[in-house]
Design an enzyme around this catalytic site. Sequence first.
Site, PDB file in Angstrom:
ATOM      1  N   ARG A 282       0.965  10.915 -25.915  1.00  0.00           N
ATOM      2  CA  ARG A 282       1.476  10.998 -24.546  1.00  0.00           C
ATOM      3  C   ARG A 282       1.955  12.415 -24.205  1.00  0.00           C
ATOM      4  NH1 ARG A 282      -0.511   7.997 -21.292  1.00  0.00           N
ATOM      5  NH2 ARG A 282       1.169   8.536 -19.867  1.00  0.00           N
ATOM      6  N   ILE A 283       2.727  13.040 -25.090  1.00  0.00           N
ATOM      7  CA  ILE A 283       3.244  14.376 -24.807  1.00  0.00           C
ATOM      8  C   ILE A 283       2.129  15.409 -24.902  1.00  0.00           C
ATOM      9  CG2 ILE A 283       4.858  16.174 -25.519  1.00  0.00           C
ATOM     10  CD1 ILE A 283       6.150  13.740 -24.166  1.00  0.00           C
TER      11      ILE A 283
ATOM     12  N   ASP B 139      -6.095  15.481 -33.850  1.00  0.00           N
ATOM     13  CA  ASP B 139      -5.449  14.177 -33.970  1.00  0.00           C
ATOM     14  C   ASP B 139      -6.356  13.267 -34.772  1.00  0.00           C
ATOM     15  OD1 ASP B 139      -3.697  12.005 -33.744  1.00  0.00           O
ATOM     16  OD2 ASP B 139      -3.173  12.537 -31.688  1.00  0.00           O
TER      17      ASP B 139
ATOM     18  N   SER C  65      14.573  17.335 -27.756  1.00  0.00           N
ATOM     19  CA  SER C  65      14.048  16.052 -27.282  1.00  0.00           C
ATOM     20  C   SER C  65      14.005  16.002 -25.767  1.00  0.00           C
ATOM     21  CB  SER C  65      14.926  14.913 -27.791  1.00  0.00           C
ATOM     22  OG  SER C  65      16.207  14.973 -27.184  1.00  0.00           O
ATOM     23  N   CYS C  66      13.323  14.999 -25.234  1.00  0.00           N
ATOM     24  CA  CYS C  66      13.301  14.807 -23.781  1.00  0.00           C
ATOM     25  C   CYS C  66      14.714  14.549 -23.270  1.00  0.00           C
ATOM     26  CB  CYS C  66      12.347  13.683 -23.398  1.00  0.00           C
ATOM     27  SG  CYS C  66      12.731  12.056 -24.084  1.00  0.00           S
TER      28      CYS C  66
ATOM     29  N   THR D 100       8.125   3.038 -25.033  1.00  0.00           N
ATOM     30  CA  THR D 100       7.255   4.034 -25.648  1.00  0.00           C
ATOM     31  C   THR D 100       6.223   3.342 -26.529  1.00  0.00           C
ATOM     32  OG1 THR D 100       8.543   4.358 -27.678  1.00  0.00           O
ATOM     33  CG2 THR D 100       9.242   5.594 -25.725  1.00  0.00           C
TER      34      THR D 100
ATOM     35  N   ARG E 133      13.088  -3.685 -32.479  1.00  0.00           N
ATOM     36  CA  ARG E 133      11.793  -3.107 -32.129  1.00  0.00           C
ATOM     37  C   ARG E 133      10.645  -4.092 -32.349  1.00  0.00           C
ATOM     38  NH1 ARG E 133      11.391   2.286 -30.921  1.00  0.00           N
ATOM     39  NH2 ARG E 133      13.208   3.593 -31.366  1.00  0.00           N
TER      40      ARG E 133
ATOM     41  N   ARG F 223      15.969   0.464 -23.566  1.00  0.00           N
ATOM     42  CA  ARG F 223      14.568   0.464 -23.179  1.00  0.00           C
ATOM     43  C   ARG F 223      14.308  -0.640 -22.147  1.00  0.00           C
ATOM     44  NH1 ARG F 223      11.874   3.649 -27.046  1.00  0.00           N
ATOM     45  NH2 ARG F 223      13.450   5.202 -27.629  1.00  0.00           N
TER      46      ARG F 223
ATOM     47  N   ASN G 275      10.332  11.284 -18.514  1.00  0.00           N
ATOM     48  CA  ASN G 275      10.591  11.689 -19.888  1.00  0.00           C
ATOM     49  C   ASN G 275       9.343  12.180 -20.618  1.00  0.00           C
ATOM     50  OD1 ASN G 275      10.663   8.588 -19.449  1.00  0.00           O
ATOM     51  ND2 ASN G 275       9.737   8.825 -21.478  1.00  0.00           N
TER      52      ASN G 275
END
Length: 342
Positions: free
Chosen positions: A20-21, A42, A157-158, A188, A205, A241, A323
């Site tokens: 994503r980033i 990747d 971090s964001c 996320t 999680r 979240r 974010n």
Amino acid sequence: MGSLLMSAAKIRIFINGFGRIGRSAARIMIEDSSFELVGINDLYSYEQMAYLLKYDSIYGTLDYDINIQEDKLFIDNQIVKLFCEPNPENMNIKSLNVDVVLQCSGMFLTTESNFPWIKNGASKVIISTPVTDDTPMYILGVNHKEYKQEAIISNSSCSANAIVPIFQILDKYFGIQHAMMSMYHSYTSYQNLLDAKHYSKDIRRTRSATQNIIPLMSSAAETTAYFFPHLMEKLYAKSIRVPVASTTLYDLSIMLEGSYTKEEVNKRLEAEIKSTYKNILDTTNTPNESSDYIKNPHSAVINLPFTAIVGGNLLRVSAWQDNEYGYAQRLVDMAKVVQIAT
């Protein structure tokens, strides 16, 4: 159709970790003539890399011809070399003349683990997350002018990019005694879509990110304290979240050293943002919702009507952030900082 201006003066970027980033940073750089994206690494197929860059459920479809030919990604006429290598020790990228590696994998969180990029041809590495050693961390608008030309740094971090500039203003003009930070954070990819096993130590999680509001512990307090050592052990953060795919609402409860009014605080925030934090922070009086801040490039947008003070010194400040995209914009900006300093 988009067009890419090519120049020998461009900052040559290699992205390790095309999630994503990484993909958000790529989208930003494609539109910025200061950059040339020269390589991506990747551990998934090149076809999926191209597809996920072109089509994004949150940010839309890129207006460029994007295709794959063997191990090369074509963005219109720009050629990007692709890799699928888990070990940076095995990657000789000297032929790409890389100025900056954006380390967006979520792994390699120390100077030592990122040194192979320097050894194998890159000039600088910026890690897109807090580190686990003493690698220096920089945040644009906070301490980036103190950059000492280190080869490997962290962009933090964001959450820290959103919170720390706000704290810097408040601590300078009003004094922060201690603070508690709640982050109503979009889910996320590290969370589950459906209830299922998870490898995190936090059993919550395992639950579906799309069906639940899930409170999780956050490292934002420790990361924020890095920039405010006098507040070490005086900060607490929780990430809540929520079932949205993008944007975060920060709710900051801060005990000030003196007694002030809401109007004094908002006036100072607006003045400082206009004079010192332009294009980094922003303010709004508009009653917007989370989706209105998708693709917003700021580290945080302070919602001024939500500022509140109880008893003169218990302050609440609320701010929005994309974010992913807002943080990726800071990551790209930091690449300019380290390259200019070279």
